[in-house]
Design a protein around this motif. Structure first.
Motif, PDB file in Angstrom:
ATOM      1  N   THR A 271      39.899  40.092  59.524  1.00 35.98           N
ATOM      2  CA  THR A 271      39.475  40.783  58.079  1.00 35.98           C
ATOM      3  C   THR A 271      40.515  40.868  57.472  1.00 35.98           C
ATOM      4  O   THR A 271      41.932  41.050  57.620  1.00 35.98           O
ATOM      5  CB  THR A 271      38.703  41.457  58.496  1.00 35.98           C
ATOM      6  N   GLN A 272      40.697  39.825  56.143  1.00 33.50           N
ATOM      7  CA  GLN A 272      41.758  40.914  55.176  1.00 33.50           C
ATOM      8  C   GLN A 272      41.450  41.362  54.132  1.00 33.50           C
ATOM      9  O   GLN A 272      39.532  41.360  53.321  1.00 33.50           O
ATOM     10  CB  GLN A 272      42.378  39.354  54.769  1.00 33.50           C
TER      11      GLN A 272
ATOM     12  N   TYR B  90      44.733  40.530  48.968  1.00 31.13           N
ATOM     13  CA  TYR B  90      44.274  40.668  50.396  1.00 31.13           C
ATOM     14  C   TYR B  90      45.516  40.795  51.167  1.00 31.13           C
ATOM     15  O   TYR B  90      46.847  40.422  50.810  1.00 31.13           O
ATOM     16  CB  TYR B  90      43.717  38.926  51.319  1.00 31.13           C
TER      17      TYR B  90
ATOM     18  N   GLN C 255      36.324  30.130  56.434  1.00 34.21           N
ATOM     19  CA  GLN C 255      36.225  31.003  55.984  1.00 34.21           C
ATOM     20  C   GLN C 255      35.192  32.116  54.047  1.00 34.21           C
ATOM     21  O   GLN C 255      34.700  30.548  53.229  1.00 34.21           O
ATOM     22  CB  GLN C 255      37.600  30.803  54.829  1.00 34.21           C
ATOM     23  N   GLU C 256      35.786  32.663  54.170  1.00 34.57           N
ATOM     24  CA  GLU C 256      34.150  33.201  52.814  1.00 34.57           C
ATOM     25  C   GLU C 256      34.684  34.382  52.513  1.00 34.57           C
ATOM     26  O   GLU C 256      36.056  35.554  53.108  1.00 34.57           O
ATOM     27  CB  GLU C 256      33.269  33.246  52.888  1.00 34.57           C
ATOM     28  N   THR C 257      34.371  35.361  51.131  1.00 36.23           N
ATOM     29  CA  THR C 257      35.124  36.103  50.330  1.00 36.23           C
ATOM     30  C   THR C 257      34.052  36.949  50.649  1.00 36.23           C
ATOM     31  O   THR C 257      32.690  36.495  50.349  1.00 36.23           O
ATOM     32  CB  THR C 257      35.853  36.058  49.376  1.00 36.23           C
TER      33      THR C 257
ATOM     34  N   SER D  91      37.128  43.984  47.834  1.00 36.37           N
ATOM     35  CA  SER D  91      37.684  42.590  48.101  1.00 36.37           C
ATOM     36  C   SER D  91      37.914  42.765  49.884  1.00 36.37           C
ATOM     37  O   SER D  91      38.473  43.233  50.386  1.00 36.37           O
ATOM     38  CB  SER D  91      38.065  41.925  47.312  1.00 36.37           C
TER      39      SER D  91
ATOM     40  N   LYS E 169      37.932  39.083  52.627  1.00 36.90           N
ATOM     41  CA  LYS E 169      38.683  38.285  53.099  1.00 36.90           C
ATOM     42  C   LYS E 169      37.950  38.037  54.591  1.00 36.90           C
ATOM     43  O   LYS E 169      38.540  38.638  55.786  1.00 36.90           O
ATOM     44  CB  LYS E 169      39.522  37.435  52.863  1.00 36.90           C
TER      45      LYS E 169
ATOM     46  N   THR F  98      42.516  39.479  44.871  1.00 35.48           N
ATOM     47  CA  THR F  98      42.644  39.210  45.709  1.00 35.48           C
ATOM     48  C   THR F  98      43.793  38.890  46.235  1.00 35.48           C
ATOM     49  O   THR F  98      44.093  38.096  47.109  1.00 35.48           O
ATOM     50  CB  THR F  98      42.440  37.397  45.051  1.00 35.48           C
TER      51      THR F  98
ATOM     52  N   ILE G 284      35.298  29.199  51.437  1.00 32.28           N
ATOM     53  CA  ILE G 284      36.626  29.387  51.074  1.00 32.28           C
ATOM     54  C   ILE G 284      36.539  27.673  51.776  1.00 32.28           C
ATOM     55  O   ILE G 284      36.614  26.601  50.869  1.00 32.28           O
ATOM     56  CB  ILE G 284      37.888  30.042  51.584  1.00 32.28           C
TER      57      ILE G 284
END
Length: 242
Positions: free
Chosen positions: A104-105, A114, A63-65, A46, A48, A112, A86
């Motif tokens: 970047t996470q 991250y 923000q988005e994942t 995943s 983020k 989740t 997000i």
């Protein structure tokens, strides 16, 4: 024992579509490595993505994942702007109000949890994205004059808001205190048919935040290499497309 993971940013490229029914997006690729430098391969992870404005810890404008697979080389590929949102709207980012930074996470287990893996400055903002939010730029770009460029010289008044067409390998020097070009004004850059256009900052001038820096646009036979220059300060410029 819990392993720490790091993300090595391979490159960020831009693909922007200006059609009414097409999403705006950036292509993003990165390599995921473990603390021992081994690749995290063939794994569902995943990510983020956070877009910061101004500084690496500046305003969070988007923000988005994403849930993606690494390949056999530890590479992940995704398109920023098409993930699960997000906060924010990618289409409403004011690219002319930069600079911008991509944080970047990652959760290598696909959940989740991250881990912050770093922030990278987005130095290259494509003309299409910039022009969309800078109304004056859009207007001037549509009326740009083609300026023939076949020998090295300093930046000139006639270059401002026009297109430099380099057909013989030459260098354009950005001189100090060039007051004829205002902050926010632009120059389109083109290298044609095997020619290389070099943009060189003189002493006291910065390109992409590098003092006395340079940028090269090397074309191949039968093709054109495009770029974009924008003045951001008295002696500073941002160049994209290189």
């Amino acid at each position: 024992m819990k392993l720490a993971y790091t993300l090595l940013l391979l490159f960020v490229t831009i693909t922007f579509k200006v059609f009414a029914q097409s999403p705006e997006k950036m292509s993003y690729q990165a390599i995921i490595r473990a603390q021992d430098n081994s690749l995290v391969v063939n794994s569902r992870i995943s990510l983020k993505i956070i877009v910061h404005q101004g500084t690496a810890t500046g305003t969070n404008v988007y923000q988005e994942t994403h849930s993606v697979n690494t390949n056999a080389n530890g590479l992940v590929s995704l398109e920023i702007g098409t993930g699960t949102i997000i906060t924010g709207e990618f289409s409403k980012i004011a690219w002319d109000k930069g600079p911008y930074f991509i944080e970047t996470q990652v959760d290598v287990k696909g959940g989740t949890n991250y881990n912050i893996t770093g922030v990278t400055q987005l130095l290259s903002v494509p003309f299409a994205l910039y022009a969309k939010t800078a109304g004056s730029t859009t207007a001037t770009a549509s009326r740009a004059t083609i300026v023939s460029f076949t020998s090295s010289r300093n930046i000139a008044v006639a270059d401002i808001n026009n297109t430099i067409e380099c057909t013989t390998s030459s260098t354009l020097t950005l001189t100090a205190d060039f007051g004829s070009m205002l902050v926010g004004e632009t120059i389109n850059l083109e290298a044609h048919n095997g020619a290389t256009l070099t943009i060189q900052a003189a002493s006291g001038v910065a390109i992409n935040y590098t003092a006395a820096g340079s940028a090269k646009f090397a074309s191949t036979a039968g093709n054109v290499r495009f770029g974009f220059l924008r003045k951001t300060g008295t002696n500073s410029y941002i160049i994209s497309g290189q």
